[in-house]
Design a protein around this motif. Structure first.
Motif, PDB file in Angstrom:
ATOM      1  N   GLY A  60      11.341  -3.566  -5.131  1.00  0.00           N
ATOM      2  CA  GLY A  60      11.588  -2.482  -5.910  1.00  0.00           C
ATOM      3  C   GLY A  60      11.742  -2.731  -7.475  1.00  0.00           C
ATOM      4  N   LYS A  61      12.249  -3.926  -7.997  1.00  0.00           N
ATOM      5  CA  LYS A  61      12.041  -4.256  -9.470  1.00  0.00           C
ATOM      6  C   LYS A  61      10.636  -4.192  -9.981  1.00  0.00           C
ATOM      7  CE  LYS A  61      16.562  -6.230  -9.915  1.00  0.00           C
ATOM      8  NZ  LYS A  61      17.349  -7.450 -10.397  1.00  0.00           N
ATOM      9  N   ALA A  62       9.857  -4.616  -9.075  1.00  0.00           N
ATOM     10  CA  ALA A  62       8.456  -4.741  -9.673  1.00  0.00           C
ATOM     11  C   ALA A  62       7.743  -3.496  -9.478  1.00  0.00           C
ATOM     12  CB  ALA A  62       7.760  -6.054  -9.106  1.00  0.00           C
ATOM     13  N   ASN A  63       8.131  -2.512  -8.552  1.00  0.00           N
ATOM     14  CA  ASN A  63       7.634  -1.326  -8.159  1.00  0.00           C
ATOM     15  C   ASN A  63       6.329  -1.292  -7.455  1.00  0.00           C
ATOM     16  OD1 ASN A  63       9.518   0.450  -9.347  1.00  0.00           O
ATOM     17  ND2 ASN A  63       8.558   0.743 -11.221  1.00  0.00           N
ATOM     18  N   ARG A  64       6.360  -2.297  -6.543  1.00  0.00           N
ATOM     19  CA  ARG A  64       5.235  -2.510  -5.378  1.00  0.00           C
ATOM     20  C   ARG A  64       5.870  -2.745  -4.016  1.00  0.00           C
ATOM     21  NH1 ARG A  64       3.448  -7.561  -8.458  1.00  0.00           N
ATOM     22  NH2 ARG A  64       5.226  -8.972  -7.627  1.00  0.00           N
ATOM     23  N   ALA A  65       5.008  -2.555  -3.144  1.00  0.00           N
ATOM     24  CA  ALA A  65       5.414  -3.083  -1.830  1.00  0.00           C
ATOM     25  C   ALA A  65       4.144  -3.784  -1.133  1.00  0.00           C
ATOM     26  CB  ALA A  65       5.578  -1.683  -1.028  1.00  0.00           C
ATOM     27  N   VAL A  66       4.608  -4.769  -0.490  1.00  0.00           N
ATOM     28  CA  VAL A  66       3.551  -5.729  -0.166  1.00  0.00           C
ATOM     29  C   VAL A  66       3.515  -5.506   1.601  1.00  0.00           C
ATOM     30  CG1 VAL A  66       2.751  -8.089   0.215  1.00  0.00           C
ATOM     31  CG2 VAL A  66       3.887  -7.293  -2.068  1.00  0.00           C
ATOM     32  N   LEU A  67       2.306  -5.368   2.253  1.00  0.00           N
ATOM     33  CA  LEU A  67       2.356  -5.407   3.543  1.00  0.00           C
ATOM     34  C   LEU A  67       1.301  -6.121   3.973  1.00  0.00           C
ATOM     35  CD1 LEU A  67       1.306  -1.313   3.603  1.00  0.00           C
ATOM     36  CD2 LEU A  67       3.730  -2.467   4.041  1.00  0.00           C
ATOM     37  N   ALA A  68       1.587  -6.691   5.325  1.00  0.00           N
ATOM     38  CA  ALA A  68       1.028  -7.769   5.650  1.00  0.00           C
ATOM     39  C   ALA A  68       0.664  -7.936   7.331  1.00  0.00           C
ATOM     40  CB  ALA A  68       1.480  -9.178   5.348  1.00  0.00           C
ATOM     41  N   GLY A  69      -0.413  -8.082   7.873  1.00  0.00           N
ATOM     42  CA  GLY A  69      -0.717  -8.110   9.104  1.00  0.00           C
ATOM     43  C   GLY A  69      -1.185  -6.921  10.013  1.00  0.00           C
ATOM     44  N   ASN A  70      -2.260  -6.597  10.301  1.00  0.00           N
ATOM     45  CA  ASN A  70      -2.708  -5.398  10.627  1.00  0.00           C
ATOM     46  C   ASN A  70      -2.381  -4.142  10.007  1.00  0.00           C
ATOM     47  OD1 ASN A  70      -3.735  -6.652  13.183  1.00  0.00           O
ATOM     48  ND2 ASN A  70      -1.968  -7.161  13.657  1.00  0.00           N
ATOM     49  N   VAL A  71      -2.822  -4.304   8.874  1.00  0.00           N
ATOM     50  CA  VAL A  71      -2.227  -2.952   7.888  1.00  0.00           C
ATOM     51  C   VAL A  71      -3.070  -1.882   8.316  1.00  0.00           C
ATOM     52  CG1 VAL A  71      -2.166  -2.238   5.523  1.00  0.00           C
ATOM     53  CG2 VAL A  71      -1.390  -4.563   6.229  1.00  0.00           C
ATOM     54  N   VAL A  72      -2.465  -0.732   8.481  1.00  0.00           N
ATOM     55  CA  VAL A  72      -3.163   0.582   8.281  1.00  0.00           C
ATOM     56  C   VAL A  72      -2.536   1.608   7.641  1.00  0.00           C
ATOM     57  CG1 VAL A  72      -3.804   2.609  10.175  1.00  0.00           C
ATOM     58  CG2 VAL A  72      -3.520   0.150  10.995  1.00  0.00           C
ATOM     59  N   ILE A  73      -3.462   2.140   6.478  1.00  0.00           N
ATOM     60  CA  ILE A  73      -2.840   3.086   5.615  1.00  0.00           C
ATOM     61  C   ILE A  73      -3.788   4.179   5.560  1.00  0.00           C
ATOM     62  CG2 ILE A  73      -2.556   3.538   3.169  1.00  0.00           C
ATOM     63  CD1 ILE A  73      -2.344   0.587   2.962  1.00  0.00           C
ATOM     64  N   SER A  74      -3.241   5.535   5.972  1.00  0.00           N
ATOM     65  CA  SER A  74      -3.698   6.858   6.056  1.00  0.00           C
ATOM     66  C   SER A  74      -3.398   7.793   5.027  1.00  0.00           C
ATOM     67  CB  SER A  74      -3.427   7.182   7.672  1.00  0.00           C
ATOM     68  OG  SER A  74      -3.817   6.392   8.597  1.00  0.00           O
ATOM     69  N   GLN A  75      -4.470   8.540   4.791  1.00  0.00           N
ATOM     70  CA  GLN A  75      -4.251   9.795   4.149  1.00  0.00           C
ATOM     71  C   GLN A  75      -5.148  10.893   4.378  1.00  0.00           C
ATOM     72  OE1 GLN A  75      -5.725   9.511  -0.185  1.00  0.00           O
ATOM     73  NE2 GLN A  75      -4.076  10.721  -0.822  1.00  0.00           N
ATOM     74  N   ALA A  76      -4.630  11.619   4.834  1.00  0.00           N
ATOM     75  CA  ALA A  76      -5.376  12.849   5.503  1.00  0.00           C
ATOM     76  C   ALA A  76      -6.267  12.210   6.521  1.00  0.00           C
ATOM     77  CB  ALA A  76      -6.237  13.684   4.652  1.00  0.00           C
ATOM     78  N   ASP A  77      -7.413  12.532   6.567  1.00  0.00           N
ATOM     79  CA  ASP A  77      -8.476  11.765   7.697  1.00  0.00           C
ATOM     80  C   ASP A  77      -9.146  10.804   7.185  1.00  0.00           C
ATOM     81  OD1 ASP A  77      -9.954  13.238   5.781  1.00  0.00           O
ATOM     82  OD2 ASP A  77     -11.120  14.396   7.406  1.00  0.00           O
ATOM     83  N   LEU A  78      -8.718  10.200   6.021  1.00  0.00           N
ATOM     84  CA  LEU A  78      -9.117   8.712   5.627  1.00  0.00           C
ATOM     85  C   LEU A  78      -8.264   7.653   6.013  1.00  0.00           C
ATOM     86  CD1 LEU A  78     -10.947   7.874   2.722  1.00  0.00           C
ATOM     87  CD2 LEU A  78      -9.079   6.731   2.856  1.00  0.00           C
ATOM     88  N   THR A  79      -8.827   6.453   6.643  1.00  0.00           N
ATOM     89  CA  THR A  79      -8.182   5.517   7.139  1.00  0.00           C
ATOM     90  C   THR A  79      -8.566   4.088   6.604  1.00  0.00           C
ATOM     91  OG1 THR A  79      -7.385   6.432   9.250  1.00  0.00           O
ATOM     92  CG2 THR A  79      -7.166   4.099   8.987  1.00  0.00           C
ATOM     93  N   VAL A  80      -7.564   3.477   6.039  1.00  0.00           N
ATOM     94  CA  VAL A  80      -7.983   1.832   5.247  1.00  0.00           C
ATOM     95  C   VAL A  80      -7.112   1.048   6.288  1.00  0.00           C
ATOM     96  CG1 VAL A  80      -7.662   0.355   3.509  1.00  0.00           C
ATOM     97  CG2 VAL A  80      -7.823   2.820   3.034  1.00  0.00           C
ATOM     98  N   ARG A  81      -8.062  -0.023   6.889  1.00  0.00           N
ATOM     99  CA  ARG A  81      -7.421  -1.095   7.426  1.00  0.00           C
ATOM    100  C   ARG A  81      -7.807  -2.418   6.575  1.00  0.00           C
ATOM    101  NH1 ARG A  81      -6.131   0.386  12.709  1.00  0.00           N
ATOM    102  NH2 ARG A  81      -6.847   2.304  13.276  1.00  0.00           N
ATOM    103  N   ALA A  82      -6.753  -3.355   6.686  1.00  0.00           N
ATOM    104  CA  ALA A  82      -6.834  -4.752   6.037  1.00  0.00           C
ATOM    105  C   ALA A  82      -5.950  -5.459   6.677  1.00  0.00           C
ATOM    106  CB  ALA A  82      -6.647  -4.508   4.602  1.00  0.00           C
ATOM    107  N   GLY A  83      -6.018  -6.878   6.112  1.00  0.00           N
ATOM    108  CA  GLY A  83      -4.919  -7.968   6.521  1.00  0.00           C
ATOM    109  C   GLY A  83      -3.866  -7.862   5.849  1.00  0.00           C
ATOM    110  N   ARG A  84      -4.167  -7.213   4.560  1.00  0.00           N
ATOM    111  CA  ARG A  84      -2.923  -7.287   3.375  1.00  0.00           C
ATOM    112  C   ARG A  84      -3.133  -6.476   2.608  1.00  0.00           C
ATOM    113  NH1 ARG A  84       1.045 -11.344   1.318  1.00  0.00           N
ATOM    114  NH2 ARG A  84       1.339 -10.780  -0.911  1.00  0.00           N
ATOM    115  N   ALA A  85      -1.997  -5.664   2.007  1.00  0.00           N
ATOM    116  CA  ALA A  85      -2.379  -4.755   0.950  1.00  0.00           C
ATOM    117  C   ALA A  85      -1.122  -4.676   0.317  1.00  0.00           C
ATOM    118  CB  ALA A  85      -2.272  -3.183   1.561  1.00  0.00           C
ATOM    119  N   THR A  86      -1.219  -4.397  -1.139  1.00  0.00           N
ATOM    120  CA  THR A  86      -0.112  -3.964  -2.147  1.00  0.00           C
ATOM    121  C   THR A  86      -0.115  -2.875  -2.428  1.00  0.00           C
ATOM    122  OG1 THR A  86      -0.339  -6.412  -2.631  1.00  0.00           O
ATOM    123  CG2 THR A  86       0.796  -5.053  -4.197  1.00  0.00           C
TER     124      THR A  86
END
Length: 177
Positions: free
Chosen positions: A40-66
């Protein structure tokens, strides 16, 4: 140079040829991962392991995302997504993959770098870096991760590109009798 120019023209904006054309970049973003950390203090979220991010019909898959965000009006506003580790972006019959991806939500720009592969149906382009402008629909692919072919005005030194080429395979319409 002819191949590089052809690749850019093939990806130029038209309803039938836009890469990820018609994407609603104003749609809400959903995500899932095996592990998440809100910084929160850095205004970021770190995601790890089978990351799936969706926006409308677009999907991003990755091992890690910030995700870089701001908190405005009590909610979260995402400004940037950095993804690494087998990044794959899919929308309909189009996909793009690479080692690293950056989605700049403010500029509506997606950049993939390293071992880039762009697929549309059975058509395939490969290179070092792909940039997709969701505003204009214009996409460019460079042979080098750093991009900037002197022939296309990307390298102000005029030096010849060192390594890296784009390659492609396109389908040909069947001959009708």
């Amino acid at each position: 140079m002819a191949l590089g120019t052809a690749a850019i023209l093939t990806l130029a904006p038209s309803a039938a040829q836009q890469v990820f054309g018609g994407h609603n970049s104003d749609a809400p973003v959903s995500f899932g991962a095996d592990h998440g950390e809100l910084q929160g203090k850095a205004n970021r979220a770190v995601l790890a392991g089978n990351v799936v991010i969706s926006q409308a019909d677009l999907t991003v898959r990755a091992g890690r995302a910030t995700m870089a965000f701001s908190t405005e009006g009590g909610g979260f506003k995402i400004h940037r997504l950095d993804a690494v580790g087998g990044v794959r972006i899919v929308k309909g019959n189009q996909s793009a993959s690479g080692d690293v991806a950056i989605y700049d939500f403010d500029r509506r720009l997606i950049t993939l770098a390293g071992n880039v592969v762009l697929m549309r149906g059975s058509d395939r382009l490969t290179g070092g870096r792909l940039t997709i402008d969701l505003n204009s629909g214009l996409s460019t692919i460079d042979g080098r991760v750093g991009g900037g072919s002197p022939a296309l005005g990307g390298d102000s030194t005029g030096a010849a590109p060192r390594g890296g080429r784009i390659t492609g395979t396109f389908t040909v319409p069947k001959k009708s009798n």
